[in-house]
Design a protein around this motif. Structure first.
Motif, mmCIF file in Angstrom:
data_model
loop_
_atom_site.group_PDB
_atom_site.id
_atom_site.type_symbol
_atom_site.label_atom_id
_atom_site.label_comp_id
_atom_site.label_asym_id
_atom_site.label_seq_id
_atom_site.Cartn_x
_atom_site.Cartn_y
_atom_site.Cartn_z
ATOM 1 N N GLU A 49 0.827 -1.201 0.000
ATOM 2 C CA GLU A 49 0.000 0.000 0.000
ATOM 3 C C GLU A 49 0.868 1.260 0.000
ATOM 4 O OE1 GLU A 49 -0.354 -2.587 2.091
ATOM 5 O OE2 GLU A 49 -2.228 -3.453 1.350
ATOM 6 N N LEU A 50 1.960 1.236 0.759
ATOM 7 C CA LEU A 50 2.854 2.396 0.804
ATOM 8 C C LEU A 50 3.597 2.580 -0.522
ATOM 9 C CD1 LEU A 50 4.071 1.981 4.455
ATOM 10 C CD2 LEU A 50 2.743 3.908 3.551
ATOM 11 N N GLU A 51 3.915 1.489 -1.199
ATOM 12 C CA GLU A 51 4.501 1.597 -2.536
ATOM 13 C C GLU A 51 3.518 2.241 -3.504
ATOM 14 O OE1 GLU A 51 5.837 -2.290 -3.686
ATOM 15 O OE2 GLU A 51 7.362 -2.344 -2.112
ATOM 16 N N LEU A 52 2.270 1.876 -3.367
ATOM 17 C CA LEU A 52 1.228 2.468 -4.203
ATOM 18 C C LEU A 52 1.080 3.961 -3.906
ATOM 19 C CD1 LEU A 52 -0.886 1.984 -6.363
ATOM 20 C CD2 LEU A 52 -2.426 1.138 -4.594
ATOM 21 N N VAL A 53 1.137 4.325 -2.636
ATOM 22 C CA VAL A 53 1.087 5.739 -2.258
ATOM 23 C C VAL A 53 2.228 6.504 -2.926
ATOM 24 C CG1 VAL A 53 1.404 7.356 -0.337
ATOM 25 C CG2 VAL A 53 -0.154 5.424 -0.089
ATOM 26 N N GLN A 54 3.428 5.929 -2.896
ATOM 27 C CA GLN A 54 4.579 6.577 -3.538
ATOM 28 C C GLN A 54 4.335 6.764 -5.036
ATOM 29 O OE1 GLN A 54 7.211 7.959 -2.322
ATOM 30 N NE2 GLN A 54 7.405 7.132 -0.271
ATOM 31 N N ASP A 55 3.784 5.763 -5.673
ATOM 32 C CA ASP A 55 3.506 5.838 -7.107
ATOM 33 C C ASP A 55 2.500 6.953 -7.409
ATOM 34 O OD1 ASP A 55 3.626 5.175 -9.799
ATOM 35 O OD2 ASP A 55 2.260 3.469 -9.614
ATOM 36 N N ILE A 56 1.475 7.045 -6.604
ATOM 37 C CA ILE A 56 0.472 8.091 -6.798
ATOM 38 C C ILE A 56 1.078 9.458 -6.514
ATOM 39 C CG2 ILE A 56 -1.723 9.029 -5.963
ATOM 40 C CD1 ILE A 56 -2.475 6.041 -5.275
ATOM 41 N N ASN A 81 0.731 2.415 11.690
ATOM 42 C CA ASN A 81 1.944 2.110 10.936
ATOM 43 C C ASN A 81 1.859 2.594 9.491
ATOM 44 O OD1 ASN A 81 3.342 0.967 13.063
ATOM 45 N ND2 ASN A 81 2.511 -1.065 12.668
ATOM 46 N N PHE A 82 0.668 2.636 8.942
ATOM 47 C CA PHE A 82 0.490 3.179 7.600
ATOM 48 C C PHE A 82 0.738 4.683 7.637
ATOM 49 C CE2 PHE A 82 -2.344 5.160 4.429
ATOM 50 C CZ PHE A 82 -1.801 4.619 3.264
ATOM 51 N N VAL A 83 0.081 5.358 8.546
ATOM 52 C CA VAL A 83 0.162 6.823 8.630
ATOM 53 C C VAL A 83 1.586 7.283 8.928
ATOM 54 C CG1 VAL A 83 -0.624 8.855 9.927
ATOM 55 C CG2 VAL A 83 -2.268 7.106 9.201
ATOM 56 N N LYS A 84 2.257 6.626 9.839
ATOM 57 C CA LYS A 84 3.609 7.081 10.217
ATOM 58 C C LYS A 84 4.610 6.878 9.086
ATOM 59 C CE LYS A 84 5.812 3.159 12.460
ATOM 60 N NZ LYS A 84 6.362 2.604 13.659
ATOM 61 N N ASN A 85 4.327 5.986 8.141
ATOM 62 C CA ASN A 85 5.240 5.721 7.037
ATOM 63 C C ASN A 85 4.855 6.420 5.738
ATOM 64 O OD1 ASN A 85 7.258 3.961 8.228
ATOM 65 N ND2 ASN A 85 5.531 2.590 8.580
ATOM 66 N N LEU A 86 3.816 7.265 5.797
ATOM 67 C CA LEU A 86 3.463 8.039 4.602
ATOM 68 C C LEU A 86 4.574 9.039 4.297
ATOM 69 C CD1 LEU A 86 -0.323 8.775 5.240
ATOM 70 C CD2 LEU A 86 0.648 7.330 3.442
ATOM 71 N N PRO A 87 4.787 9.335 3.024
ATOM 72 C CA PRO A 87 5.807 10.332 2.686
ATOM 73 C C PRO A 87 5.382 11.713 3.164
ATOM 74 C CG PRO A 87 4.619 9.630 0.721
ATOM 75 C CD PRO A 87 4.126 8.778 1.851
ATOM 76 N N GLU A 88 6.361 12.579 3.295
ATOM 77 C CA GLU A 88 6.061 13.966 3.648
ATOM 78 C C GLU A 88 5.368 14.627 2.465
ATOM 79 O OE1 GLU A 88 6.483 15.376 6.665
ATOM 80 O OE2 GLU A 88 7.078 13.367 7.282
ATOM 81 N N GLY A 89 4.466 15.546 2.783
ATOM 82 C CA GLY A 89 3.677 16.219 1.752
ATOM 83 C C GLY A 89 4.419 17.285 1.074
#
Length: 89
Positions: A49-56, A81-89
């Motif tokens: 899911e985090l890889e997908l977030v990076q792609d988006i 754990n999802f939220v804390k590993n999201l990239p910075e905006g």
């Protein structure tokens, strides 16, 4: 593939990845659908899911990216754990 039409996540992701730069908004929309579906059953460590977030995030302009990431932080707050590993905006 406009909602309410349904398509497998892998097919949507494949389509989105192969869209050109002139169809970036369409790719983002498809990938966001894939992420929303994935998050319904996602469990830590959320790697895919985090890889997908990076792609988006790579496909979004900075202001849109920041707003979208803020929305993810709010919507998925219980998934720490999802939220804390999201990239910075």
């Amino acid at each position: 593939m406009q909602p309410p039409a349904w398509c497998e996540a892998a097919a949507l992701r494949h389509i989105a990845v192969h869209l050109g730069d002139d169809q970036r908004a369409d790719a983002v929309q498809l990938l966001q659908r894939v992420l929303d579906d994935a998050m319904e059953l996602a469990l830590s460590p959320y790697q895919n899911e985090l890889e997908l977030v990076q792609d988006i995030a790579r496909r979004l302009e900075p202001a849109a990216r920041a707003a979208w990431l803020a929305d993810l932080r709010a919507r998925f707050k219980p998934k720490h754990n999802f939220v804390k590993n999201l990239p910075e905006g």
